[in-house]
Motif scaffolding. Structure first.
Motif, short mmCIF file in Angstrom:
data_model
loop_
_atom_site.label_atom_id
_atom_site.label_comp_id
_atom_site.label_asym_id
_atom_site.label_seq_id
_atom_site.Cartn_x
_atom_site.Cartn_y
_atom_site.Cartn_z
N UNK A 202 1.04 -1.35 0.02
CA UNK A 202 0.32 -0.09 -0.15
C UNK A 202 0.85 1.45 0.07
N UNK A 203 2.46 0.92 0.60
CA UNK A 203 3.01 1.99 0.61
C UNK A 203 3.86 2.93 -0.67
N UNK A 204 4.13 1.48 -2.06
CA UNK A 204 4.33 1.61 -2.67
C UNK A 204 5.85 1.18 -2.52
N UNK A 205 5.93 0.62 -1.37
CA UNK A 205 7.78 0.16 -0.88
C UNK A 205 7.65 -1.74 -2.15
N UNK A 206 6.94 -2.37 -2.23
CA UNK A 206 6.73 -3.33 -2.89
C UNK A 206 5.72 -3.47 -4.34
N UNK A 207 5.29 -4.39 -5.22
CA UNK A 207 4.52 -3.82 -6.28
C UNK A 207 3.45 -5.02 -6.28
N UNK A 208 3.87 -6.29 -5.16
CA UNK A 208 3.45 -7.67 -5.20
C UNK A 208 3.59 -7.88 -3.41
N UNK A 209 2.24 -8.60 -2.56
CA UNK A 209 2.98 -9.28 -1.22
C UNK A 209 1.40 -10.18 -1.32
N UNK A 210 2.41 -11.18 -0.24
CA UNK A 210 1.62 -12.72 0.15
C UNK A 210 1.10 -13.05 1.01
N UNK A 211 0.18 -13.39 1.93
CA UNK A 211 0.09 -13.81 2.70
C UNK A 211 -0.95 -14.17 3.47
N UNK A 212 -2.17 -14.21 4.32
CA UNK A 212 -3.62 -15.01 4.28
C UNK A 212 -4.49 -14.20 4.03
N UNK A 213 -5.39 -14.67 3.02
CA UNK A 213 -6.78 -13.25 3.19
C UNK A 213 -6.96 -12.24 3.87
N UNK A 214 -6.75 -13.01 5.38
CA UNK A 214 -7.68 -12.02 5.73
C UNK A 214 -6.88 -10.90 6.31
N UNK A 215 -5.21 -10.94 6.53
CA UNK A 215 -3.83 -9.93 6.44
C UNK A 215 -4.27 -9.02 5.35
#
Length: 285
Positions: A202-215
């Motif tokens: 969200x801050x634009x530090x990376x274009x992709x993030x992975x984790x749990x659906x709830x997170x």
């Protein structure tokens, strides 16, 4: 005060104390024979085990499962008493410490533990507990900035893209091992959970993030700039897993009462409201 008066009053006090002790003993004996639900109602409190540091379900005394604990207790006509704890080495440890025996340091067990996988292998391996009441379906997912990664059909679409994922998590394990470690050099893994990964996105530090659906969903909250989809990895569980509750095996009447309370919360729309308060869209499991 003369000696006779003193002895009379002392005798009366002794009789009163003896009667009180007998009453307490009788109540204790009655409680020993009472059912789990009867004990909860006699106590006036439902002790609910809740994991620490599990956003958006519980963080610093707030979260979805704090509100769920309150609602479940209200359905039983009692007050909630939350018992937060740190996760053990595995689920069996947590069930032992929080449900059927208690921790060797003296705390627990709770009347009910929340956020337990409603999973057949776990159920079969846990004869001391009853696992029931699914209220959320968890999945491992990946979120991306659509302006940078417009499509994600395979890992090829992530080539040369930095990816935030908590290393000590199922998502991290899957991403690190994907295609014999093909993505390893692209991964940023030094974070506590998927919420932190989503914040980096969200801050634009990376274009992709992975984790749990709830997170990821609770952090990105339907922002149209991002897409959240299943991990394009064969080993990732496509249907995810259900999350529910656990009580001691002998607490069947309490389990039925909690299930009934959960059903009412769902029918009344209250469950949807509780999850919405934590940034998640609740769906029937």
């Amino acid at each position: 005060m003369n000696r006779r008066r003193f002895l009379q009053q002392g005798s009366a006090l002794a009789l009163a104390l003896g009667a009180a002790t007998s009453t307490s003993r009788a109540l204790a004996q009655a409680a020993d024979g009472a059912s789990a639900l009867e004990k909860v109602r006699a106590r006036g409190r439902l002790i609910v085990g809740i994991y620490n540091d599990l956003p958006p379900f519980h963080t610093e005394g707030k979260g979805i499962e704090i509100e769920l604990a309150k609602a479940l207790a209200s359905g039983l006509g009692v007050q909630p008493s939350v018992l937060p704890f740190a996760a053990g080495e595995n689920m069996s440890d947590d069930l032992r410490n929080m449900v059927w025996r208690g921790h060797y340091l003296g705390w627990g067990p709770a009347d009910v533990l929340l956020h337990v996988p409603v999973d057949r292998p776990l159920i079969d391996a846990s004869p001391q507990v009853e696992i029931f009441g699914p209220y959320w379906r968890e999945r491992v997912v990946i979120a991306r900035d659509l302006s940078v990664v417009p499509k994600l059909d395979s890992l090829d679409d992530l080539r040369n893209r930095r990816i935030a994922v908590p290393g000590l998590s199922l998502a991290g394990w899957l991403m690190i091992g994907a295609e014999n470690g093909r993505l390893r050099e692209q991964l940023l893994t030094d974070m506590g959970n998927g919420v932190d990964a989503a914040l980096m996105l969200r801050k634009g530090e990376v274009p992709v993030a992975a984790g749990l659906r709830s997170e990821l969903e609770s952090t990105l909250r339907d922002d149209p700039r991002y897409a959240i989809t299943p991990l394009p990895i064969p080993r990732a569980p496509r249907d995810g897993w259900a999350v529910g509750m656990a009580v001691k095996r002998s607490s069947g009447d309490l389990a039925r009462a909690l299930q009934s309370s959960l059903n009412e919360l769902a029918e009344q729309g209250r469950l949807r409201e509780i999850f919405a308060g934590g940034g998640l869209a609740w769906q029937k499991v």
